[in-house]
Design an enzyme around this catalytic site. Structure first.
Site, PDB file in Angstrom:
ATOM      1  N   HIS A 123       0.871  -1.183   0.000  1.00 48.10           N
ATOM      2  CA  HIS A 123       0.000   0.000   0.000  1.00 48.10           C
ATOM      3  C   HIS A 123       0.907   1.233   0.000  1.00 48.10           C
ATOM      4  CE1 HIS A 123      -2.754   2.978   1.822  1.00 48.10           C
ATOM      5  NE2 HIS A 123      -3.755   2.176   1.507  1.00 48.10           N
ATOM      6  N   ASP A 200       3.274  -4.035   8.182  1.00 49.08           N
ATOM      7  CA  ASP A 200       2.032  -3.305   7.994  1.00 49.08           C
ATOM      8  C   ASP A 200       0.895  -4.287   8.307  1.00 49.08           C
ATOM      9  OD1 ASP A 200      -0.311  -2.209   7.030  1.00 49.08           O
ATOM     10  OD2 ASP A 200       0.529  -1.525   5.121  1.00 49.08           O
ATOM     11  N   GLN A 203      -4.312  -4.846   7.309  1.00 43.49           N
ATOM     12  CA  GLN A 203      -5.299  -5.821   6.819  1.00 43.49           C
ATOM     13  C   GLN A 203      -5.227  -7.150   7.564  1.00 43.49           C
ATOM     14  OE1 GLN A 203      -7.690  -5.032   4.859  1.00 43.49           O
ATOM     15  NE2 GLN A 203      -6.963  -3.126   3.971  1.00 43.49           N
ATOM     16  N   LYS A 226     -10.403   0.006  10.639  1.00 44.55           N
ATOM     17  CA  LYS A 226     -10.598  -1.200   9.821  1.00 44.55           C
ATOM     18  C   LYS A 226     -10.981  -2.400  10.686  1.00 44.55           C
ATOM     19  CE  LYS A 226      -7.146   0.223   6.439  1.00 44.55           C
ATOM     20  NZ  LYS A 226      -7.868   0.591   5.218  1.00 44.55           N
ATOM     21  N   CYS A 366      -4.701   2.451  -3.641  1.00 44.36           N
ATOM     22  CA  CYS A 366      -3.444   2.984  -3.059  1.00 44.36           C
ATOM     23  C   CYS A 366      -2.299   2.010  -3.262  1.00 44.36           C
ATOM     24  CB  CYS A 366      -3.607   3.302  -1.576  1.00 44.36           C
ATOM     25  SG  CYS A 366      -4.856   4.527  -1.258  1.00 44.36           S
TER      26      CYS A 366
HETATM   27  N1  PMP Z   1      -1.745  -0.540   4.615  1.00 39.19           N
HETATM   28  C1  PMP Z   1      -2.688  -1.313   4.085  1.00 39.19           C
HETATM   29  C2  PMP Z   1      -2.353  -2.702   3.635  1.00 39.19           C
HETATM   30  C3  PMP Z   1      -3.988  -0.819   3.961  1.00 39.19           C
HETATM   31  O1  PMP Z   1      -4.945  -1.578   3.419  1.00 39.19           O
HETATM   32  C4  PMP Z   1      -4.268   0.496   4.402  1.00 39.19           C
HETATM   33  C5  PMP Z   1      -5.661   1.093   4.276  1.00 39.19           C
HETATM   34  N2  PMP Z   1      -6.259   0.919   3.019  1.00 39.19           N
HETATM   35  C6  PMP Z   1      -3.241   1.246   4.957  1.00 39.19           C
HETATM   36  C7  PMP Z   1      -1.990   0.689   5.044  1.00 39.19           C
HETATM   37  C8  PMP Z   1      -3.442   2.646   5.438  1.00 39.19           C
HETATM   38  O2  PMP Z   1      -4.296   2.694   6.534  1.00 39.19           O
HETATM   39  P1  PMP Z   1      -4.849   4.080   7.062  1.00 39.19           P
HETATM   40  O3  PMP Z   1      -5.453   4.786   5.886  1.00 39.19           O
HETATM   41  O4  PMP Z   1      -5.871   3.690   8.091  1.00 39.19           O
HETATM   42  O5  PMP Z   1      -3.696   4.825   7.645  1.00 39.19           O
END
Ligand code: PMP
Length: 409
Positions: A123, A200, A203, A226, A366
């Site tokens: 991401h 990270d 998920q 999430k 993203c």
């Molecule tokens: N890493 C991953 C794998 C994600 O799916 C996301 C959210 N789509 C993020 C980071 C970023 O999370 P946040 O927008 O809550 O900071």
């Protein structure tokens, strides 16, 4: 096959009450999850009965607020099996957690010639901070590729590691491919090369049991929103030796021990990293979300999503012209399915699905370098949580089939 019912949908006000749309299908939990009443109640309770700033007041209400905030830290520490509450820093979310590591630890210890390894499935939150760190310091950013199944190329990763490797940053579960990465093995190899492991967990933490110590994570980042919690709250877990070696990067109230005119000493860890009034309600709401998830059991949630994903993969595969990205085996992926339909732009597909009250995401998620690797500009993506069941998948499949007819007319 017995029908896979949601683990629980009635606790979620989104689908209850006179003004609700009870048959709305929500398949975008990878972006953000719906909230159970217990989380909303915890927020209301804080704001109506406990509202005071933390760590400052000597009056009862302030002490109660502080206790609730610090108890939330304990709940988080237990949830991810951290060594201690001091290893838990509250942040705004995964993005902020990862940026802090890159800026503070990375900014202090990374030099020209060092190497940072990430993967092509990251991401942007676990990509841009490292890319910018590399640009700033002259370090080299390297990408581990995926195979045709969307699994990490571990042979390439092994070959990339060297004494130059300082950081390996990887997602535990891909928000596009769904791929579950072998974090333990990745960590062991990183440590053998003398690098630190940044995970990270955006998920993974919401959907499966996580033990940061067993994983070998030096840093682990995730977001409250999430995992049924409020927005604007997240977590940065760090190993104590690394946190001790990290300078704070946000200065102000709450994070100091003593301020003199020309120098300052820091508060203890973790508070030295939490400058300013923190998101007190967010931490309390996150703790309520964790208690809710724990009462169900993360194993049960994982099993449910795996069964639902297996069912969805089977159903979607049967649609001619539909391409699914990521591992074919549900055991190798989380409850995320990215797909495209030949000849139909994913945005158009998602818009037509919306007319059937089926909410899926469409876009690059993203993860633009991954889109480029897959040779697409965007995909549609359905993602599941404990409030989804087989009926939701059936509605998705029916809506995709209708969209297919619509666009082929
Ligand atoms: N890493 C991953 C794998 C994600 O799916 C996301 C959210 N789509 C993020 C980071 C970023 O999370 P946040 O927008 O809550 O900071």
């Amino acid at each position: 096959m017995a029908k896979l019912s949601p683990i629980n949908k009635t606790d979620f006000p989104m689908w209850q009450g006179a003004d609700a749309v009870p048959d709305a299908v929500y398949l975008d939990s990878a972006a953000t999850a719906q909230k159970p009443q217990a989380v909303i109640d915890a927020l209301v309770h804080y704001y109506t009965r406990q509202n005071a700033n933390v760590h400052r007041g000597v009056y009862t209400l302030a002490e109660q607020a502080t206790e609730a905030y610090e108890n939330a830290r304990q709940t988080v520490a237990d949830f991810i099996h951290a060594e201690d509450t001091a290893n838990i820093i509250f942040t705004r979310g995964t993005t902020e957690s990862l940026n802090w590591i890159a800026q503070s630890w990375g900014g202090t210890y990374i030099q020209a010639g060092d190497e940072i390894i990430i993967t092509i499935m990251e991401h942007h939150s676990n990509l841009v901070p490292w890319q910018q760190l590399a640009l700033r310091t002259g370090a080299k950013l390297r990408y581990v590729d995926i195979d045709d199944q969307g699994l990490l190329d571990m042979t390439a990763y092994r070959a990339m590691l060297s004494a130059r490797t300082k950081i390996v940053a990887v997602t535990q579960v891909s928000n596009v491919l769904g791929t579950i990465n072998p974090i333990q093995e990745i960590g062991q190899l990183a440590h053998a090369a003398g690098a630190i492991l940044v995970v990270d967990g955006a998920q993974s933490a919401p959907h499966m049991p996580v033990d940061v110590q067993a994983l070998g994570a030096d840093f682990f980042a995730f977001s409250g929103h999430k995992m049924l919690g409020p927005t604007g709250i997240g977590v940065l877990y760090g190993k104590m030796a690394l946190l001790e070696a990290m300078p704070p990067i946000e200065f102000g109230g709450e994070m100091i021990s003593k301020v003199e005119k020309f120098q300052t000493t820091w508060a203890d860890i973790p508070w030295r990293f939490e400058g300013g009034t923190p998101n007190i309600a967010g931490a309390i709401g996150l703790a309520a979300a964790i208690r809710y998830l724990q009462a169900i059991g993360l194993d049960k949630i994982r099993d449910h999503e795996r069964a639902l994903t297996a069912y969805a993969l089977d159903q979607l595969k049967a649609i001619p012209g539909l391409i699914i990205y990521g591992p074919q085996d549900a055991a190798q992926r989380g409850g995320v399915i990215a797909f495209t339909l030949n000849g139909v732009h994913p945005h158009d597909l998602a818009t037509v699905l919306d007319t059937q009250q089926v909410a899926v995401r469409a876009g690059h998620h993203c993860a633009q370098p991954l889109m480029q690797r897959l040779g697409v500009v965007a995909t549609a993506r359905a993602s599941f949580y404990l409030y989804n069941g087989q009926a939701d998948v059936d509605r998705l499949v029916a809506a995709v089939n209708e969209a297919k007819e619509f666009f082929q007319q």
